[in-house]
Design a protein around this motif. Sequence first.
Motif, short mmCIF file in Angstrom:
data_model
loop_
_atom_site.label_atom_id
_atom_site.label_comp_id
_atom_site.label_asym_id
_atom_site.label_seq_id
_atom_site.Cartn_x
_atom_site.Cartn_y
_atom_site.Cartn_z
N GLY A 1 -6.56 6.68 90.41
CA GLY A 1 -5.32 5.83 91.02
C GLY A 1 -5.85 4.58 92.04
O GLY A 1 -4.97 3.80 92.21
N LYS A 2 -6.92 4.90 92.63
CA LYS A 2 -7.41 3.98 93.36
C LYS A 2 -7.54 2.47 92.78
O LYS A 2 -7.24 1.43 93.22
CB LYS A 2 -8.91 4.45 93.85
N ILE B 1 -4.10 0.92 92.16
CA ILE B 1 -3.46 0.33 93.38
C ILE B 1 -4.10 -0.99 93.60
O ILE B 1 -3.56 -2.02 94.11
CB ILE B 1 -3.66 1.37 94.68
N TYR C 1 -5.43 1.60 101.47
CA TYR C 1 -4.48 0.50 101.53
C TYR C 1 -4.64 -0.61 102.17
O TYR C 1 -4.64 -1.56 101.80
CB TYR C 1 -3.21 1.14 101.86
N ASN D 1 3.91 6.58 100.02
CA ASN D 1 3.04 7.48 99.47
C ASN D 1 3.66 9.02 99.80
O ASN D 1 3.57 9.44 101.03
CB ASN D 1 1.67 7.50 100.19
N ASP E 1 2.70 5.71 95.58
CA ASP E 1 1.63 6.40 94.96
C ASP E 1 2.00 7.88 95.14
O ASP E 1 2.13 8.47 96.15
CB ASP E 1 0.51 6.15 95.93
N VAL F 1 2.17 5.12 90.85
CA VAL F 1 0.89 5.50 90.30
C VAL F 1 0.64 7.12 90.40
O VAL F 1 1.18 7.61 91.20
CB VAL F 1 -0.14 4.78 91.42
N ALA G 1 -0.82 4.43 85.73
CA ALA G 1 0.34 3.77 86.48
C ALA G 1 1.30 3.17 85.49
O ALA G 1 1.07 2.95 84.33
CB ALA G 1 -0.20 2.53 87.28
#
Length: 392
Positions: free
Chosen positions: A102-103, A106, A130, A173, A206, A236, A253
């Motif tokens: 997921g990182k 983003i 973030y 999130n 997220d 995401v 995503a």
Amino acid sequence: MSHEHLSPALRRIAASPTTAMTDRATALREAGRDVISLSVGEPDFATPPHVIAAAKAALDAGATKYTPVTGTLHLKQAAALHFRRDLGIACQPEQVIVTAGGKQAIFEALAATVGEGDEVIVPSPWWVSYPQMVRFAGGQVVPLVTHAHHGFRFEAGDLDALITPRTQWLLLNSPGNPTGAVYPAEMLRGIAEVLRRHPQVMVLSDDIYAPLIYTGQPHATLAALFPDLADRVCTVSGVSKSHAMTGFRIGVATGPAWLIEAMGRLQSNASGNPAAVSQAAAVAAFEGPQDFLAEWRERFRQRRDLVVSAVNAIPGLSTPVPDGAFYCFVDATPLMGRFGGDDGKLALHLLEHGVAVVAASAFGGKDGFRISFAADEAVLEEALRRIAGALA
Ligand code: GLU
């Protein structure tokens, strides 16, 4: 290393504190020290056998080559199924991008859209990467400070007060890292009303911890609840936390076509496709049985209760009960005099006593630390004994 070669963008960021502390704990262990690592958010459960079997079969079938940059069609179909079935988001495979965790999704969404001076509203305490990603892209981080006494959640009015014509993104999130805060549908409704008044604001949602909510309430997410906003929301998700697949590095995503295309353009030049074998494993994760998730969730809930009561029994420490994810955000304010007001020193002190945690300040908080309770009960009990001893 020669600093003058570093770019202005790189100079604006530091290494990820969660991964730095975890690498440090690993190095100490390799040097023979007895260190329990509660610093990284990584389920200790074994990856489900059907996923491992799918990965082995994929290797035998030759999944050792390039795939399409943004993921195989099969995985995009499986991810679209996941978005629909598990998050309630209607999406087609063409609206999905597959990333290395997921990182990366983003990072790509922000790097593809944020320009010099653009503002990104980030609720704090925040996940460590973030703000770094926003700064790397040249944006301004606008903290939306939340508090323990309000469940680490912000109200719609708090958001409204921070929006300016330069606001480009709101990062959401839920369930949240590091506080476990969960936004129920009623709160998202208020947030949606604010967003409708500010059409320039996109939302990065997220949802990586979606299966881990302990309140019995269903997961709520903007793109599912408010289809009129869906073309401004990038959601995401992934398999790392839900299926104990952190090392496979697969995130997914979905969002507006123009954004998914832009993220893919960046990915095509930066990393190429996520590992072919990992993509095959992720197909099995999304398409295979999901019944074990409820059992894992219950195990995590028991561990949460164990850690919350043990932390609250240690003089000087306190933590609210997190509603989701697998972190406790511990306050140590009464003890901070001993550490010169520096919670980084507190975290190092605990490391000296054999427990790796991450200082609250790494998350935009202060005077405390984050514990990941994604470890087995005996390990958590021993870690808490060491913490109590270290602070006695
Ligand atoms: N998201 C996890 C954590 O906060 C994994 C490590 C990281 O990428 O930060 O611990």
